[in-house]
Design a protein around this motif. Sequence first.
Motif, PDB file in Angstrom:
ATOM      1  N   GLY A  27       0.847  -1.283   0.042  1.00  0.00           N
ATOM      2  CA  GLY A  27      -0.032  -0.079   0.016  1.00  0.00           C
ATOM      3  C   GLY A  27       0.750   1.157  -0.156  1.00  0.00           C
ATOM      4  O   GLY A  27       0.449   2.201   0.522  1.00  0.00           O
ATOM      5  N   VAL A  28       1.987   1.228  -0.631  1.00  0.00           N
ATOM      6  CA  VAL A  28       2.927   2.403  -0.639  1.00  0.00           C
ATOM      7  C   VAL A  28       3.198   2.545  -2.325  1.00  0.00           C
ATOM      8  O   VAL A  28       2.800   1.833  -3.025  1.00  0.00           O
ATOM      9  N   ALA A  29       3.628   3.855  -2.314  1.00  0.00           N
ATOM     10  CA  ALA A  29       3.858   4.118  -3.836  1.00  0.00           C
ATOM     11  C   ALA A  29       5.363   3.497  -4.223  1.00  0.00           C
ATOM     12  O   ALA A  29       6.151   3.332  -3.627  1.00  0.00           O
ATOM     13  N   MET A 103      -1.690  -5.772   4.657  1.00  0.00           N
ATOM     14  CA  MET A 103      -2.709  -4.867   4.615  1.00  0.00           C
ATOM     15  C   MET A 103      -3.048  -4.746   6.123  1.00  0.00           C
ATOM     16  O   MET A 103      -3.404  -3.702   6.532  1.00  0.00           O
ATOM     17  N   ASP A 104      -3.229  -6.078   6.923  1.00  0.00           N
ATOM     18  CA  ASP A 104      -3.552  -5.904   8.451  1.00  0.00           C
ATOM     19  C   ASP A 104      -2.777  -5.037   9.065  1.00  0.00           C
ATOM     20  O   ASP A 104      -2.938  -4.375  10.053  1.00  0.00           O
ATOM     21  N   ALA A 105      -1.299  -5.236   8.695  1.00  0.00           N
ATOM     22  CA  ALA A 105      -0.191  -4.762   9.487  1.00  0.00           C
ATOM     23  C   ALA A 105      -0.463  -3.225   9.421  1.00  0.00           C
ATOM     24  O   ALA A 105      -0.417  -2.265  10.134  1.00  0.00           O
ATOM     25  N   ALA A 188      -7.170  -0.864  -0.604  1.00  0.00           N
ATOM     26  CA  ALA A 188      -6.269  -1.896  -0.830  1.00  0.00           C
ATOM     27  C   ALA A 188      -6.636  -2.975   0.397  1.00  0.00           C
ATOM     28  O   ALA A 188      -6.599  -4.107   0.061  1.00  0.00           O
ATOM     29  N   VAL A 189      -6.842  -2.332   1.658  1.00  0.00           N
ATOM     30  CA  VAL A 189      -6.867  -3.268   2.751  1.00  0.00           C
ATOM     31  C   VAL A 189      -8.082  -4.115   2.492  1.00  0.00           C
ATOM     32  O   VAL A 189      -8.256  -5.273   2.796  1.00  0.00           O
ATOM     33  N   GLN A 224     -16.493  -1.155   0.018  1.00  0.00           N
ATOM     34  CA  GLN A 224     -15.829  -2.153  -0.280  1.00  0.00           C
ATOM     35  C   GLN A 224     -15.141  -2.723   1.164  1.00  0.00           C
ATOM     36  O   GLN A 224     -14.916  -4.058   1.114  1.00  0.00           O
ATOM     37  N   GLY A 225     -15.049  -1.896   2.116  1.00  0.00           N
ATOM     38  CA  GLY A 225     -14.886  -2.311   3.310  1.00  0.00           C
ATOM     39  C   GLY A 225     -15.825  -3.419   3.906  1.00  0.00           C
ATOM     40  O   GLY A 225     -15.490  -4.088   5.035  1.00  0.00           O
ATOM     41  N   HIS A 226     -16.907  -3.520   3.286  1.00  0.00           N
ATOM     42  CA  HIS A 226     -17.966  -4.272   3.831  1.00  0.00           C
ATOM     43  C   HIS A 226     -18.430  -5.508   2.914  1.00  0.00           C
ATOM     44  O   HIS A 226     -19.153  -6.151   2.914  1.00  0.00           O
TER      45      HIS A 226
END
Length: 316
Positions: A27-29, A103-105, A188-189, A224-226
């Motif tokens: 999740g970074v550039a 992603m959880d981290a 992305a998470v 999307q989180g759901h």
Amino acid sequence: MSTSGEGVRERPPAPSLTVAAVARRLGVAPATLRTWDRRYGLGPSEHLAGAHRRYSAQDVARLLVMRRLTLEGVAPSEAARTALAATDAPSAEVHVPTTAEVMDAYSDAVPMAADPAALAAAAGQFDNAAVRWMLARVAPRDVLAWWTDLVEPTLRTVGERAALERPGESVAPALVAAAFAELRSRAAVAAAHLDAAKPAPTVLVVPTGEGPDLRSHVLATALQGHGVRVRVLSSSAPAVVTGAVERAQPAALLVEVSPADAGARGTAVVRAATAARPGMPVFVHHGPTAPELPVAANVHRVRTLPGALHEVLATV
């Protein structure tokens, strides 16, 4: 007579990853990964003939430590030393983190209280590190609270202030860009946890304002989180809406009426969508000015962001 190595299978090499693939996982550039490589030696260690350098399993493990520590507030130089020390010791096997683990981290970063004044001050100084720090830590698991408690009031504050800005420096667009970057990470998470084997219903979000609409992307990220797959349409032109609905066949349509829109665009979007796919649930999120909508059982008005979220979830 068998040799001592007979019957012993070599462990297949772990897959190596490109810069783009690792950037998506963390999740970074990609530019951030290149900076970590150049400054701290946290770069890809594998080199395939005729190809660019690629990240090994151990490289990814280092980067996961680096990402977690920087999110916890550790200085990048110290985080890099720890990451290198933690993974330099020889071991029988290096665990390759899954996308969900990475992603959880990221999403488990220590939360902080919303402080719109502090965010506006950091944005006004173009302190990108502080801006991203606050955006990442406020309501990390609730994107609607992140918007209503932090981002929206900060944008309102910035918009109400008159300022003499240097060429190429404009606070509001820079803040919006940082907010979009944070939404990409949060999306992305959520995407990492979607079950690819069980495609969820797709919801199409259509903003009626000019240009990218941040609030529409907030709603899309919340959906999307759901567990709902979402796409945001970049145009509200009726012909474009008709084509998108016919191609995507979404389970529902969410029309985000811009505060600057008197309602005409929202009305045109709803009419185009319902004509393209009769019976499809259509939800229209609007402010004080309500657009004139067709009277139909499948067309619904919603007045709040939580209302829009829950109405769509109850349908799809």
